[in-house]
Write a protein that holds these residues in place. Structure first.
Motif, PDB file in Angstrom:
ATOM      1  N   GLN A 143      11.562   4.918  -4.427  1.00  0.00           N
ATOM      2  CA  GLN A 143      11.637   4.009  -3.289  1.00  0.00           C
ATOM      3  C   GLN A 143      12.066   2.633  -3.763  1.00  0.00           C
ATOM      4  OE1 GLN A 143       7.973   3.129  -1.134  1.00  0.00           O
ATOM      5  NE2 GLN A 143       9.116   2.694   0.746  1.00  0.00           N
ATOM      6  N   ARG A 154      10.664  -2.736   9.901  1.00  0.00           N
ATOM      7  CA  ARG A 154       9.538  -3.609   9.545  1.00  0.00           C
ATOM      8  C   ARG A 154       8.980  -4.220  10.828  1.00  0.00           C
ATOM      9  NH1 ARG A 154       7.096  -5.330   5.529  1.00  0.00           N
ATOM     10  NH2 ARG A 154       8.628  -4.594   4.013  1.00  0.00           N
ATOM     11  N   TYR A 177       9.445  10.959  -5.419  1.00  0.00           N
ATOM     12  CA  TYR A 177      10.392  10.156  -4.666  1.00  0.00           C
ATOM     13  C   TYR A 177      10.636   8.838  -5.404  1.00  0.00           C
ATOM     14  CZ  TYR A 177       9.787  12.995  -0.417  1.00  0.00           C
ATOM     15  OH  TYR A 177       9.766  14.020   0.504  1.00  0.00           O
ATOM     16  N   MET A 232       5.713  -1.311   7.529  1.00  0.00           N
ATOM     17  CA  MET A 232       7.026  -0.686   7.552  1.00  0.00           C
ATOM     18  C   MET A 232       6.821   0.711   8.131  1.00  0.00           C
ATOM     19  SD  MET A 232       9.966  -1.822   6.339  1.00  0.00           S
ATOM     20  CE  MET A 232      11.541  -1.314   5.660  1.00  0.00           C
ATOM     21  N   GLN A 288       0.824  -1.199   0.000  1.00  0.00           N
ATOM     22  CA  GLN A 288       0.000   0.000   0.000  1.00  0.00           C
ATOM     23  C   GLN A 288       0.864   1.258   0.000  1.00  0.00           C
ATOM     24  OE1 GLN A 288      -3.302  -0.021   2.708  1.00  0.00           O
ATOM     25  NE2 GLN A 288      -3.556  -2.241   2.588  1.00  0.00           N
ATOM     26  N   LYS A 289       0.210   2.388  -0.037  1.00  0.00           N
ATOM     27  CA  LYS A 289       0.960   3.634  -0.128  1.00  0.00           C
ATOM     28  C   LYS A 289       1.475   4.075   1.244  1.00  0.00           C
ATOM     29  CE  LYS A 289      -3.119   6.608   0.135  1.00  0.00           C
ATOM     30  NZ  LYS A 289      -3.875   7.692  -0.540  1.00  0.00           N
ATOM     31  N   VAL A 290       2.450   4.940   1.213  1.00  0.00           N
ATOM     32  CA  VAL A 290       2.989   5.523   2.436  1.00  0.00           C
ATOM     33  C   VAL A 290       1.936   6.448   3.051  1.00  0.00           C
ATOM     34  CG1 VAL A 290       4.798   7.004   3.380  1.00  0.00           C
ATOM     35  CG2 VAL A 290       5.335   5.411   1.523  1.00  0.00           C
ATOM     36  N   ILE A 325       7.097   7.566  -6.446  1.00  0.00           N
ATOM     37  CA  ILE A 325       5.948   8.057  -5.685  1.00  0.00           C
ATOM     38  C   ILE A 325       5.812   9.559  -5.845  1.00  0.00           C
ATOM     39  CG2 ILE A 325       4.896   8.189  -3.405  1.00  0.00           C
ATOM     40  CD1 ILE A 325       6.680   5.815  -2.603  1.00  0.00           C
ATOM     41  N   PHE A 368       8.523   4.335   8.786  1.00  0.00           N
ATOM     42  CA  PHE A 368       9.626   5.192   8.376  1.00  0.00           C
ATOM     43  C   PHE A 368       9.675   6.443   9.248  1.00  0.00           C
ATOM     44  CE2 PHE A 368      10.942   2.936   4.719  1.00  0.00           C
ATOM     45  CZ  PHE A 368       9.819   2.464   4.059  1.00  0.00           C
ATOM     46  N   PHE A 370      14.370  10.435   4.639  1.00  0.00           N
ATOM     47  CA  PHE A 370      13.752   9.271   5.259  1.00  0.00           C
ATOM     48  C   PHE A 370      14.816   8.294   5.733  1.00  0.00           C
ATOM     49  CE2 PHE A 370       9.162   9.357   4.443  1.00  0.00           C
ATOM     50  CZ  PHE A 370       9.067  10.414   3.553  1.00  0.00           C
ATOM     51  N   GLY A 371      14.506   7.590   6.794  1.00  0.00           N
ATOM     52  CA  GLY A 371      15.316   6.463   7.207  1.00  0.00           C
ATOM     53  C   GLY A 371      14.966   5.231   6.386  1.00  0.00           C
ATOM     54  N   SER A 372      15.670   4.150   6.642  1.00  0.00           N
ATOM     55  CA  SER A 372      15.448   2.915   5.888  1.00  0.00           C
ATOM     56  C   SER A 372      14.264   2.107   6.402  1.00  0.00           C
ATOM     57  CB  SER A 372      16.704   2.045   5.922  1.00  0.00           C
ATOM     58  OG  SER A 372      17.733   2.672   5.193  1.00  0.00           O
ATOM     59  N   GLY A 373      13.728   2.500   7.532  1.00  0.00           N
ATOM     60  CA  GLY A 373      12.508   1.870   8.012  1.00  0.00           C
ATOM     61  C   GLY A 373      12.725   0.754   9.009  1.00  0.00           C
ATOM     62  N   GLY A 431      11.931  -2.236   0.137  1.00  0.00           N
ATOM     63  CA  GLY A 431      12.399  -2.381   1.504  1.00  0.00           C
ATOM     64  C   GLY A 431      13.197  -1.203   2.030  1.00  0.00           C
ATOM     65  N   ARG A 432      13.202  -0.112   1.318  1.00  0.00           N
ATOM     66  CA  ARG A 432      13.957   1.071   1.731  1.00  0.00           C
ATOM     67  C   ARG A 432      13.028   2.275   1.875  1.00  0.00           C
ATOM     68  NH1 ARG A 432      18.926  -0.081   3.370  1.00  0.00           N
ATOM     69  NH2 ARG A 432      19.695   1.926   2.661  1.00  0.00           N
ATOM     70  N   GLY A 433      13.544   3.333   2.465  1.00  0.00           N
ATOM     71  CA  GLY A 433      12.772   4.553   2.578  1.00  0.00           C
ATOM     72  C   GLY A 433      12.797   5.344   1.278  1.00  0.00           C
ATOM     73  N   PRO A 434      11.789   6.198   1.057  1.00  0.00           N
ATOM     74  CA  PRO A 434      11.766   7.030  -0.159  1.00  0.00           C
ATOM     75  C   PRO A 434      12.941   8.006  -0.183  1.00  0.00           C
ATOM     76  CG  PRO A 434       9.611   6.987   0.928  1.00  0.00           C
ATOM     77  CD  PRO A 434      10.592   6.377   1.883  1.00  0.00           C
ATOM     78  N   PHE A 446       0.351  11.003  -0.234  1.00  0.00           N
ATOM     79  CA  PHE A 446       1.173  10.160  -1.085  1.00  0.00           C
ATOM     80  C   PHE A 446       0.309   9.465  -2.124  1.00  0.00           C
ATOM     81  CE2 PHE A 446       5.411   9.738   0.978  1.00  0.00           C
ATOM     82  CZ  PHE A 446       5.178  10.536   2.088  1.00  0.00           C
ATOM     83  N   ARG A 491       0.006   6.093  -4.750  1.00  0.00           N
ATOM     84  CA  ARG A 491       0.328   4.675  -4.553  1.00  0.00           C
ATOM     85  C   ARG A 491       1.630   4.276  -5.222  1.00  0.00           C
ATOM     86  NH1 ARG A 491      -3.265   1.397  -2.341  1.00  0.00           N
ATOM     87  NH2 ARG A 491      -5.319   2.242  -1.880  1.00  0.00           N
TER      88      ARG A 491
END
Lengths: 114, 112
Positions: free
Chosen positions: B38, A110, B36, A89, A41-43, B89, A91, A105-108, B41-44, B102, B104
């Motif tokens: 992405q 999970r 952005y 996730m 899904q979206k952020v 994004i 962030f 942004f950080g890498s998150g 598994g990483r941040g934007p 944001f 999708r």
């Protein structure tokens, strides 16, 4: 290049448990944020924080959530009693100004709730 | 409710080809619109940020355009590379709020 650091990278917790996600924003940034992204899904924006208080928060950020800057470097997100649907996730981000032209942004982290 | 719609949902192209991703936003008054990248598994990571006075902005092989009248933005990627495979994004921060909306994302896959 300065980074936003998040720990842990992956957290597994049982439903109903409390979790704390940690973030170290960029040192000269003044605004801090938490976002979440459910798989596929979206952020989604959760909350912004400035001068030791919440600036904005979304509908998602209910009483189960809280944020804190316990010292000069860390910024934390606490979920008091995790639910299965909190699996996502998460962030952290920071910026110099409120409507900054550059969020970092950080890498998150999970988070998996079982 | 603020909305950001992106198209296509996914795109597969061959390495070296160009592509264009679309973003439609609904919010007024306009403040800024961001693109952005992405990785899984990483941040934007920010590519471009456009304000009302800008209708085009480049960052290396990435060029963003903005049409504030039609509330549309596009991201053009030139001479794609395998490392361009990611989700792109579109984020709108308008409507007098500091809360971003944001899209999708468009999932781009670049094949050798």
């Amino acid at each position: 290049e300065p980074e936003v650091t998040q720990t842990p990278s992956h957290q597994v917790t049982q439903m109903g448990q409390e979790v704390i996600l940690r973030c170290v924003p960029i040192s000269n940034h003044l605004y801090f944020y938490w976002y979440r992204q459910i798989l596929g899904q979206k952020v989604e924006f959760l909350v912004s924080f400035y001068n030791n208080e919440i600036s904005e928060k979304s509908e998602i950020f209910d009483d189960q959530f809280s944020v804190e800057r316990p010292d000069g470097s860390n910024f934390t997100l606490k979920i008091r009693s995790t639910k299965l649907e909190d699996s996502a996730m998460y962030f952290c981000a920071s910026s110099e100004a409120r409507n900054s032209y550059g969020y970092t942004f950080g890498s998150g982290t999970r988070l998996t709730v079982v | 409710k603020n909305q950001v719609e992106q198209s296509p949902q996914s795109l597969i192209i061959l390495e070296g080809k160009n592509c264009t991703l679309q973003c439609n936003y609904t919010v007024s008054p306009f403040s800024n619109l961001r693109w952005y990248k992405q990785d899984t598994g990483r941040g934007p990571v920010s590519l471009t940020i456009m304000t009302f006075s800008e209708n085009t902005k480049s960052n290396g092989r990435y060029t963003a355009t903005l049409d504030a009248d039609t509330k549309q933005s596009s991201l053009h990627i030139t001479a794609s590379q395998l490392s361009d495979s990611a989700s792109y994004i579109c984020v709108d921060q308008s409507g007098g709020s500091y809360i971003p909306t944001f899209g999708r994302g468009t999932s781009l896959i670049v094949h050798p």
